[in-house]
Design a protein around this motif. Structure first.
Motif, PDB file in Angstrom:
ATOM      1  N   GLY A  85      42.393  35.816  31.804  1.00 18.36           N
ATOM      2  CA  GLY A  85      41.236  35.062  31.317  1.00 18.36           C
ATOM      3  C   GLY A  85      40.304  35.910  30.469  1.00 18.36           C
ATOM      4  N   ASN A  86      39.449  35.225  29.738  1.00 23.93           N
ATOM      5  CA  ASN A  86      38.497  35.908  28.868  1.00 23.93           C
ATOM      6  C   ASN A  86      37.206  36.281  29.580  1.00 23.93           C
ATOM      7  N   THR A  87      36.991  35.741  30.774  1.00 26.85           N
ATOM      8  CA  THR A  87      35.711  35.955  31.440  1.00 26.85           C
ATOM      9  C   THR A  87      35.867  36.555  32.830  1.00 26.85           C
ATOM     10  N   ARG A  88      36.554  35.860  33.721  1.00 24.08           N
ATOM     11  CA  ARG A  88      36.632  36.273  35.128  1.00 24.08           C
ATOM     12  C   ARG A  88      37.774  37.254  35.375  1.00 24.08           C
ATOM     13  N   ARG A  89      37.622  37.998  36.454  1.00 26.54           N
ATOM     14  CA  ARG A  89      38.688  38.827  37.017  1.00 26.54           C
ATOM     15  C   ARG A  89      38.540  38.739  38.522  1.00 26.54           C
ATOM     16  N   ALA A  90      39.649  38.886  39.234  1.00 22.25           N
ATOM     17  CA  ALA A  90      39.599  38.740  40.689  1.00 22.25           C
ATOM     18  C   ALA A  90      40.421  39.821  41.371  1.00 22.25           C
ATOM     19  N   ILE A  91      40.152  39.946  42.655  1.00 20.36           N
ATOM     20  CA  ILE A  91      40.921  40.837  43.528  1.00 20.36           C
ATOM     21  C   ILE A  91      41.410  39.977  44.687  1.00 20.36           C
ATOM     22  N   ASP A  92      42.714  39.930  44.871  1.00 16.96           N
ATOM     23  CA  ASP A  92      43.309  39.242  46.015  1.00 16.96           C
ATOM     24  C   ASP A  92      43.581  40.263  47.101  1.00 16.96           C
ATOM     25  N   ALA A 132      39.508  52.212  38.634  1.00 17.16           N
ATOM     26  CA  ALA A 132      40.405  52.334  39.785  1.00 17.16           C
ATOM     27  C   ALA A 132      41.536  51.305  39.735  1.00 17.16           C
ATOM     28  N   GLY A 133      41.434  50.334  38.831  1.00 19.70           N
ATOM     29  CA  GLY A 133      42.476  49.327  38.683  1.00 19.70           C
ATOM     30  C   GLY A 133      42.628  48.409  39.875  1.00 19.70           C
ATOM     31  N   ILE A 134      41.504  47.989  40.462  1.00 17.32           N
ATOM     32  CA  ILE A 134      41.622  47.145  41.656  1.00 17.32           C
ATOM     33  C   ILE A 134      41.678  45.653  41.340  1.00 17.32           C
ATOM     34  N   PHE A 135      41.330  45.250  40.110  1.00 16.91           N
ATOM     35  CA  PHE A 135      41.539  43.848  39.753  1.00 16.91           C
ATOM     36  C   PHE A 135      43.038  43.584  39.745  1.00 16.91           C
ATOM     37  N   ASN A 136      43.462  42.533  40.447  1.00 20.21           N
ATOM     38  CA  ASN A 136      44.896  42.235  40.519  1.00 20.21           C
ATOM     39  C   ASN A 136      45.204  40.746  40.372  1.00 20.21           C
ATOM     40  N   SER A 137      44.194  39.969  39.947  1.00 20.48           N
ATOM     41  CA  SER A 137      44.378  38.536  39.821  1.00 20.48           C
ATOM     42  C   SER A 137      43.482  38.006  38.701  1.00 20.48           C
ATOM     43  N   PHE A 147      35.020  38.017  40.258  1.00 20.78           N
ATOM     44  CA  PHE A 147      33.836  38.498  39.554  1.00 20.78           C
ATOM     45  C   PHE A 147      33.621  37.604  38.333  1.00 20.78           C
ATOM     46  N   ALA A 148      32.443  36.988  38.259  1.00 19.90           N
ATOM     47  CA  ALA A 148      32.154  35.998  37.231  1.00 19.90           C
ATOM     48  C   ALA A 148      32.331  36.551  35.816  1.00 19.90           C
ATOM     49  N   LYS A 149      31.976  37.797  35.604  1.00 13.99           N
ATOM     50  CA  LYS A 149      32.091  38.431  34.287  1.00 13.99           C
ATOM     51  C   LYS A 149      33.017  39.630  34.362  1.00 13.99           C
ATOM     52  N   MET A 151      25.238  35.227  38.499  1.00 15.46           N
ATOM     53  CA  MET A 151      26.330  35.321  39.471  1.00 15.46           C
ATOM     54  C   MET A 151      27.056  36.657  39.353  1.00 15.46           C
ATOM     55  N   LEU A 152      27.317  37.274  40.514  1.00 19.62           N
ATOM     56  CA  LEU A 152      28.124  38.490  40.571  1.00 19.62           C
ATOM     57  C   LEU A 152      29.565  38.132  40.893  1.00 19.62           C
ATOM     58  N   CYS A 153      29.755  37.545  42.088  1.00 21.68           N
ATOM     59  CA  CYS A 153      31.116  37.259  42.532  1.00 21.68           C
ATOM     60  C   CYS A 153      31.118  36.197  43.620  1.00 21.68           C
ATOM     61  N   THR A 154      32.311  35.680  43.872  1.00 24.90           N
ATOM     62  CA  THR A 154      32.525  34.705  44.934  1.00 24.90           C
ATOM     63  C   THR A 154      33.522  35.283  45.930  1.00 24.90           C
ATOM     64  N   GLY A 155      33.508  34.753  47.138  1.00 23.55           N
ATOM     65  CA  GLY A 155      34.455  35.161  48.180  1.00 23.55           C
ATOM     66  C   GLY A 155      35.185  33.945  48.720  1.00 23.55           C
TER      67      GLY A 155
END
Length: 130
Positions: free
Chosen positions: A96-103, A87-92, A77-79, A62-66
């Motif tokens: 966590g120890n595994t996932r990161r997200a962008i809202d 670029a610091g675009i993860f903002n959500s 992003f699963a990992k 898995m790469l990512c979900t939408g």
């Protein structure tokens, strides 16, 4: 034989197309744009339809979900915690120890290059674990 158009008879890509059309607002447009960027970054990406309606992209895992919500389109992003994000675009989901997200919110611009770089980094990470 007749076709009812049930979800079982449609491909994941067709289900994602239908979700984008069904949304019919900025969220559909945003999801469509993000989907296009995932495909640009990784032309070999495989689309799946998971968890009763979540577009999910795979390449060697898995790469990512939408996900679409009332106020945001969330790309998780699963990992993601293992990916460099210069670029610091993860903002959500930053704790966590595994996932990161962008809202993404209505009217926000996508940093297309940074987003595609994250997708490519996720592909490389999955390949390195293979």
């Amino acid at each position: 034989m007749t076709t009812s158009g049930s979800q079982d008879e449609k491909s994941p890509s067709e289900l994602i197309d239908a979700r984008i059309e069904e949304l019919g607002d900025w969220r559909g447009a945003m999801l469509s744009d993000l989907r296009g960027l995932v495909k640009e970054a990784d032309p070999e990406v495989v689309e799946e339809w998971k968890w009763r309606g979540v577009p999910t992209w795979y390449h060697d895992g898995m790469l990512c979900t939408g996900e679409t919500y009332k106020q945001v389109v969330k790309v998780t992003f699963a990992k993601g915690a293992s990916l460099e994000d210069p670029a610091g675009i993860f903002n959500s989901s930053l704790d966590g120890n595994t996932r990161r997200a962008i809202d993404f919110r209505e009217g926000e611009e996508i940093d297309e290059q940074a987003f595609k770089d994250l997708v490519r980094a996720a592909v490389a990470l999955n390949a390195s674990k293979g």
